[in-house]
Scaffold this motif. Sequence first.
Motif: not given
Length: 680
Positions: A456, A631, A661-662
């Motif tokens: 990201a 991302r 999120t990752v």
Amino acid sequence: MLTPHVSFLAENHLPSQRLVDYLEERAKGGVGLITVEASSVHPSNVPYEGVLFAFDPKSVDGYSRIVEAVTAHGARCVLELSHKGAAAKSGILSGRPLLGPSGIPEASSLEVPRAMSLQDIADVRAGFALAAKHAVMAGFDGVEVHSTHGYLPQQFLSPVFNRRTDQYGGSLVNRMRFLTEVLDAVRSELGSEKALGVRLAGHELTPGGLETQDFAEIAVRLVDAGLVDYISVTASTHFSYNKIIPTVHAPAGTFVAYAHAIRSAIQERVPVIVAGKITTLAEAEAVISSGKADLVGMTRANIADPHLVRKTLSGEVDDVRPCVGANICISHSVDRRPLSCGHNPTVSRERESKKREGDIRVALDKTAVTPRIGVIGGGISGLKAAETAARMGAQVTLFERERELGGALRYITVGSVERAPLLGIAQWLADRVTKLGVTLRLGESAPGGQSAEFDAWIVATGSTADRTGFSALMPDEPVLPGIDGKIVVFPDEVLRSGYERDSQITPLSLSDGRSREVLVIDDDSGWIGYSVASYFAEGRHPTTLVTAQPKFGHRILGTQEVPDLHEQLRRRGVKIVSHHLVGRIDDLEATAIDLDNGEAVSLGEFGVVCVSRSRKAHVPTENRDVLDDPRTLIIGDAAAPRGIFEAVNEGYWSTLGLLETVLDIRPDSSSREANLVGQA
């Protein structure tokens, strides 16, 4: 200790869980005494929507939760009782006229209060007693009566506001009568086992007001009568509101001399507390060891780092997040926003922060692959993002095209060494990312084609001056006429020149024997225009600062430093022209519209015109693959130009969201709602 300060964390005028969490975190961090914020004692006192109602029996439960949480960590807990009197605003909150000792308006509201009748006095006195009773029921270790900052008891003390001719006015004994009766009433509810304190000014800092020797005499009389167990010393009324909370421009230990005078006058018979720009334990120890006070309040310092005491005592002084005096906590209070800090984004959101950080650490422990995060931009937003991601356990690389970290904040001292402490935010974050092992790629822009090398990206490349000169007050003029003239410069290059101690900007702009006079157009009305004007003035250029705002510094009024900035500009000879909108820049002349009467006026001839109207996000196009990557997160001024708080706040909370999120963590709905509240 933590002195009382408004949090705007009340819910329906009652203590909330967020307030409990906020105070408990400071107790965990080693604060020994916590005084809960000023709480109203009577329905006639509703100065703002978020005030706590100590007179309401429903408050006991919330206060009890505060006491239980704070004392569980070994701290003591006191409740401050207050009535703002004429210093409030009636508005729609109480539906009643303001009360005051006399019909004399106070500077903060300019609203004429109703001179209190004897029945009013009796009712408010009873309100103090009832609030004290509730404090006892909640388990507080004591009560403090607020008699400073221009609140009602101080209004009775002060000949400026008290013009009564009955037993509550005239002589000092009479003017003290309201306060002494209130203290007697409160003591009757506390008994002898609970502490009773009073918060007094050391000086009103108000024309015609009480001075240090007057408050020393008041303190002696209170101690002689056995009315108080301690005295907490501060200063000012709402007339000098900007002096109540010392700004970055004030000296360290601003009110220590007042406390020392009062402590000497009472011959050390009861403890004396002092607060006001004491930011380290070393400073606090120096005050106490010199005999100038017995206890020291370090409120803003403990807002910035609730574990200041614990870290310092365990030898982790360098890890203490310093209070830099930005006064964003005060600015947000003025705006009636929940308590916050420009350096510590978890303030008022302690529970959410712990939960989300804990979930991220658990998820990282379960994964075999460490997330790789690329950060572009080494200003305070990028630094905070890198510090947060690295502290959570991610592998972080930070790209900064300059050779040093800090971004635009580095320029904040140009023309203003007084604001140097604000650099502490960038310096602390730079030190932290180094200690956390962040890979620093200084002097490098993130090369294109590297998107896939990281899981990201965070883009925090800041903002630049808007070079169109557009003003929202002239929406039909997308470009300021004359903005491309040879005498026009922009703050970015001026501040960089000042920071690098490079005087090149001045001779380049003043060649051909033209006027040495400088015009700074400061419709942004923040710190940038001030720094530019100071820089030119210090270079001995006659400087005029013109703003379309009603007052210079309009955007940063809440920090309380604008009067200091005005004084410094005056001292440097800068002429300030307010409420004038520059509509055209000719070869040597600038023309403005007087917004008070609509007339066009010439501001004079100038050799340099620096235009600081607005800023625009700066997102480097050479990193197209990164920008197009789903991302990628854009934060701080790169998302939209704003201020220190937003930059640091987004650097923290947005990075948590990115890691969630990752790692495929789904925050619960309460976290998402709290996130919206924090960014409102």
